[in-house]
Write a protein that holds these residues in place. Structure first.
Motif, PDB file in Angstrom:
ATOM      1  N   LEU A 112     -40.230 -25.546-106.008  1.00 39.77           N
ATOM      2  CA  LEU A 112     -39.155 -24.666-106.459  1.00 39.77           C
ATOM      3  C   LEU A 112     -37.914 -24.845-105.595  1.00 39.77           C
ATOM      4  CD1 LEU A 112     -38.034 -22.212-108.067  1.00 39.77           C
ATOM      5  CD2 LEU A 112     -39.108 -20.752-106.336  1.00 39.77           C
ATOM      6  N   LYS A 113     -38.084 -24.848-104.310  1.00 42.33           N
ATOM      7  CA  LYS A 113     -36.943 -24.997-103.395  1.00 42.33           C
ATOM      8  C   LYS A 113     -36.254 -26.345-103.584  1.00 42.33           C
ATOM      9  CE  LYS A 113     -39.145 -22.160 -99.822  1.00 42.33           C
ATOM     10  NZ  LYS A 113     -39.712 -22.199 -98.449  1.00 42.33           N
ATOM     11  N   GLN A 114     -37.054 -27.407-103.724  1.00 44.76           N
ATOM     12  CA  GLN A 114     -36.479 -28.741-103.883  1.00 44.76           C
ATOM     13  C   GLN A 114     -35.688 -28.849-105.181  1.00 44.76           C
ATOM     14  OE1 GLN A 114     -36.382 -31.282-101.594  1.00 44.76           O
ATOM     15  NE2 GLN A 114     -34.881 -31.997-103.099  1.00 44.76           N
ATOM     16  N   MET A 115     -36.191 -28.258-106.243  1.00 43.01           N
ATOM     17  CA  MET A 115     -35.485 -28.299-107.524  1.00 43.01           C
ATOM     18  C   MET A 115     -34.165 -27.532-107.440  1.00 43.01           C
ATOM     19  SD  MET A 115     -37.344 -30.070-109.766  1.00 43.01           S
ATOM     20  CE  MET A 115     -37.695 -29.574-111.460  1.00 43.01           C
ATOM     21  N   ILE A 116     -34.168 -26.400-106.762  1.00 42.34           N
ATOM     22  CA  ILE A 116     -32.925 -25.636-106.584  1.00 42.34           C
ATOM     23  C   ILE A 116     -31.915 -26.457-105.787  1.00 42.34           C
ATOM     24  CG2 ILE A 116     -31.894 -23.591-105.531  1.00 42.34           C
ATOM     25  CD1 ILE A 116     -34.555 -22.139-106.034  1.00 42.34           C
ATOM     26  N   LYS A 117     -32.371 -27.100-104.728  1.00 43.45           N
ATOM     27  CA  LYS A 117     -31.479 -27.928-103.907  1.00 43.45           C
ATOM     28  C   LYS A 117     -30.886 -29.075-104.721  1.00 43.45           C
ATOM     29  CE  LYS A 117     -33.869 -27.100 -99.500  1.00 43.45           C
ATOM     30  NZ  LYS A 117     -34.701 -27.739 -98.432  1.00 43.45           N
ATOM     31  N   SER A 118     -31.709 -29.679-105.560  1.00 43.83           N
ATOM     32  CA  SER A 118     -31.229 -30.791-106.380  1.00 43.83           C
ATOM     33  C   SER A 118     -30.131 -30.337-107.325  1.00 43.83           C
ATOM     34  CB  SER A 118     -32.394 -31.412-107.172  1.00 43.83           C
ATOM     35  OG  SER A 118     -33.330 -32.019-106.323  1.00 43.83           O
ATOM     36  N   VAL A 119     -30.353 -29.214-108.002  1.00 38.18           N
ATOM     37  CA  VAL A 119     -29.337 -28.685-108.909  1.00 38.18           C
ATOM     38  C   VAL A 119     -28.071 -28.316-108.141  1.00 38.18           C
ATOM     39  CG1 VAL A 119     -28.770 -26.719-110.404  1.00 38.18           C
ATOM     40  CG2 VAL A 119     -30.934 -27.913-110.690  1.00 38.18           C
ATOM     41  N   TYR A 120     -28.228 -27.680-107.005  1.00 39.12           N
ATOM     42  CA  TYR A 120     -27.090 -27.291-106.164  1.00 39.12           C
ATOM     43  C   TYR A 120     -26.260 -28.510-105.752  1.00 39.12           C
ATOM     44  CZ  TYR A 120     -24.600 -25.663-101.978  1.00 39.12           C
ATOM     45  OH  TYR A 120     -23.634 -25.378-101.052  1.00 39.12           O
ATOM     46  N   ASN A 121     -26.934 -29.610-105.464  1.00 40.69           N
ATOM     47  CA  ASN A 121     -26.245 -30.831-105.015  1.00 40.69           C
ATOM     48  C   ASN A 121     -25.763 -31.702-106.166  1.00 40.69           C
ATOM     49  OD1 ASN A 121     -26.420 -30.483-102.154  1.00 40.69           O
ATOM     50  ND2 ASN A 121     -28.610 -30.943-102.277  1.00 40.69           N
ATOM     51  N   GLY A 122     -25.862 -31.193-107.394  1.00 43.38           N
ATOM     52  CA  GLY A 122     -25.302 -31.903-108.532  1.00 43.38           C
ATOM     53  C   GLY A 122     -26.233 -32.841-109.246  1.00 43.38           C
ATOM     54  N   THR A 123     -27.522 -32.767-108.929  1.00 45.18           N
ATOM     55  CA  THR A 123     -28.495 -33.619-109.594  1.00 45.18           C
ATOM     56  C   THR A 123     -29.234 -32.812-110.655  1.00 45.18           C
ATOM     57  OG1 THR A 123     -28.844 -34.923-107.585  1.00 45.18           O
ATOM     58  CG2 THR A 123     -30.531 -35.079-109.294  1.00 45.18           C
ATOM     59  N   GLY A 124     -29.057 -33.180-111.919  1.00 42.14           N
ATOM     60  CA  GLY A 124     -29.829 -32.522-112.973  1.00 42.14           C
ATOM     61  C   GLY A 124     -31.295 -32.832-112.782  1.00 42.14           C
ATOM     62  N   VAL A 125     -32.160 -31.859-112.984  1.00 36.41           N
ATOM     63  CA  VAL A 125     -33.577 -32.071-112.715  1.00 36.41           C
ATOM     64  C   VAL A 125     -34.405 -31.828-113.962  1.00 36.41           C
ATOM     65  CG1 VAL A 125     -33.377 -31.509-110.271  1.00 36.41           C
ATOM     66  CG2 VAL A 125     -33.855 -29.683-111.899  1.00 36.41           C
ATOM     67  N   MET A 126     -35.502 -32.545-114.045  1.00 36.94           N
ATOM     68  CA  MET A 126     -36.389 -32.428-115.194  1.00 36.94           C
ATOM     69  C   MET A 126     -37.808 -32.732-114.727  1.00 36.94           C
ATOM     70  SD  MET A 126     -34.906 -35.940-116.701  1.00 36.94           S
ATOM     71  CE  MET A 126     -33.415 -35.567-115.761  1.00 36.94           C
ATOM     72  N   GLU A 127     -38.785 -32.197-115.402  1.00 33.79           N
ATOM     73  CA  GLU A 127     -40.167 -32.458-115.033  1.00 33.79           C
ATOM     74  C   GLU A 127     -40.779 -33.380-116.073  1.00 33.79           C
ATOM     75  OE1 GLU A 127     -42.046 -29.806-112.303  1.00 33.79           O
ATOM     76  OE2 GLU A 127     -41.435 -28.188-113.627  1.00 33.79           O
ATOM     77  N   SER A 166     -34.872 -38.573-108.491  1.00 34.24           N
ATOM     78  CA  SER A 166     -33.607 -38.077-107.955  1.00 34.24           C
ATOM     79  C   SER A 166     -32.732 -39.256-107.540  1.00 34.24           C
ATOM     80  CB  SER A 166     -33.863 -37.194-106.741  1.00 34.24           C
ATOM     81  OG  SER A 166     -34.379 -37.977-105.661  1.00 34.24           O
ATOM     82  N   ASN A 167     -31.461 -38.994-107.232  1.00 35.43           N
ATOM     83  CA  ASN A 167     -30.568 -40.066-106.776  1.00 35.43           C
ATOM     84  C   ASN A 167     -31.114 -40.729-105.516  1.00 35.43           C
ATOM     85  OD1 ASN A 167     -28.933 -39.368-108.866  1.00 35.43           O
ATOM     86  ND2 ASN A 167     -27.141 -38.863-107.637  1.00 35.43           N
ATOM     87  N   LYS A 168     -31.652 -39.914-104.611  1.00 35.75           N
ATOM     88  CA  LYS A 168     -32.207 -40.471-103.373  1.00 35.75           C
ATOM     89  C   LYS A 168     -33.387 -41.388-103.671  1.00 35.75           C
ATOM     90  CE  LYS A 168     -34.159 -39.144 -98.903  1.00 35.75           C
ATOM     91  NZ  LYS A 168     -34.556 -38.016 -98.020  1.00 35.75           N
ATOM     92  N   GLU A 169     -34.267 -40.953-104.561  1.00 37.71           N
ATOM     93  CA  GLU A 169     -35.433 -41.760-104.916  1.00 37.71           C
ATOM     94  C   GLU A 169     -35.031 -43.040-105.625  1.00 37.71           C
ATOM     95  OE1 GLU A 169     -38.768 -38.222-105.514  1.00 37.71           O
ATOM     96  OE2 GLU A 169     -37.357 -38.672-107.130  1.00 37.71           O
ATOM     97  N   ILE A 170     -34.016 -42.960-106.489  1.00 35.12           N
ATOM     98  CA  ILE A 170     -33.526 -44.160-107.176  1.00 35.12           C
ATOM     99  C   ILE A 170     -32.942 -45.136-106.166  1.00 35.12           C
ATOM    100  CG2 ILE A 170     -31.864 -45.058-108.858  1.00 35.12           C
ATOM    101  CD1 ILE A 170     -32.090 -42.365-110.320  1.00 35.12           C
ATOM    102  N   ALA A 171     -32.162 -44.609-105.223  1.00 32.32           N
ATOM    103  CA  ALA A 171     -31.553 -45.458-104.194  1.00 32.32           C
ATOM    104  C   ALA A 171     -32.617 -46.193-103.392  1.00 32.32           C
ATOM    105  CB  ALA A 171     -30.676 -44.607-103.273  1.00 32.32           C
ATOM    106  N   GLU A 172     -33.677 -45.476-103.030  1.00 27.80           N
ATOM    107  CA  GLU A 172     -34.754 -46.098-102.252  1.00 27.80           C
ATOM    108  C   GLU A 172     -35.507 -47.133-103.077  1.00 27.80           C
ATOM    109  OE1 GLU A 172     -37.022 -42.745-101.042  1.00 27.80           O
ATOM    110  OE2 GLU A 172     -35.671 -42.205 -99.391  1.00 27.80           O
ATOM    111  N   LYS A 173     -35.707 -46.841-104.358  1.00 31.88           N
ATOM    112  CA  LYS A 173     -36.444 -47.755-105.229  1.00 31.88           C
ATOM    113  C   LYS A 173     -35.668 -49.045-105.476  1.00 31.88           C
ATOM    114  CE  LYS A 173     -38.497 -48.072-109.855  1.00 31.88           C
ATOM    115  NZ  LYS A 173     -38.800 -47.339-111.113  1.00 31.88           N
ATOM    116  N   LEU A 174     -34.346 -48.931-105.646  1.00 28.07           N
ATOM    117  CA  LEU A 174     -33.526 -50.094-105.999  1.00 28.07           C
ATOM    118  C   LEU A 174     -32.795 -50.701-104.806  1.00 28.07           C
ATOM    119  CD1 LEU A 174     -31.987 -48.804-109.376  1.00 28.07           C
ATOM    120  CD2 LEU A 174     -34.081 -50.128-109.008  1.00 28.07           C
TER     121      LEU A 174
END
Length: 210
Positions: A112-127, A166-174
């Motif tokens: 829950l906290k991580q999803m809120i942080k993602s939205v706050y930082n401008g990252t749309g989130v989905m499960e 997330s953007n961070k995960e995409i950056a690490e993957k690519l």
């Protein structure tokens, strides 16, 4: 560091109180108020200026779908919709009304906290389970997503967005920077005339623009 200011809207006393306790004990968050319906949440927001709403979909007086539309139109904050796995049609409507993401209610406190942080930082989130269900229940529009207009790298980023990264995960993957990821996503959203990454993921998977 500024705290993330949150309003919780849910017609269940148990759910509201549970989320309030989870966030109140974490110094990164501040709960500005709790509401039992969308109208009450909006009234609180007009006086407190929240960053993120935790918004249940099905509530009396004003449901989360209509509340999200009004919040978006008045630019009162970002909305993270709370759903059950059977809410897929309602989730689509919430996204169309400007929701920044959705969270299935069987979350852990840390999730829950991580999803809120993602939205706050401008990252749309989905499960992923809900996203896949949306894809299965949607019929592709004529033409659908056309990969021909994109580079291989752009398509990798779009695929990763559709996978719920997330953007961070995409950056690490690519092996690229988060800033580069953000630039790719912004470019694709502009090209497809979409407002956020959740809509992009649904379009990529289903061929339907939300």
């Amino acid at each position: 560091m500024d705290k993330i200011k949150v309003i919780i809207a849910d017609d269940s006393d148990f759910v509201r109180e549970g989320m309030r306790i989870i966030l109140d004990v974490d110094e990164e968050f501040e709960v500005l108020g709790c509401a039992s319906d969308g109208k009450e949440a909006i009234e609180i927001a007009r006086n407190t200026k929240p960053d993120v709403f935790l918004m249940d979909i099905q509530m009396p007086v004003m449901d989360g779908i209509e509340a999200t539309k009004q919040i978006a139109s008045e630019n009162l904050g970002k909305v993270l919709v709370l759903t059950t796995f059977d809410d897929d049609v309602l989730v689509q409507r919430a996204i169309q009304n400007g929701a920044n993401g959705y969270l299935v209610k069987n979350h852990t406190p840390e999730h829950l906290k991580q999803m809120i942080k993602s939205v706050y930082n401008g990252t749309g989130v989905m499960e992923q389970p809900m996203l896949l269900k949306l894809a299965r229940n949607s019929q592709a529009s004529a033409g659908g997503f056309d990969p021909g207009g994109y580079t291989a790298r752009e398509l990798e980023v779009v695929q990763a967005v559709a996978d719920g990264l997330s953007n961070k995960e995409i950056a690490e993957k690519l092996f690229i920077s988060e800033g580069t990821v953000k630039n790719y996503i912004t470019s694709v959203l502009a090209k497809e005339n979409l407002s956020h990454r959740t809509a992009l993921a649904v379009y990529y998977l289903t061929g339907r623009k939300q």
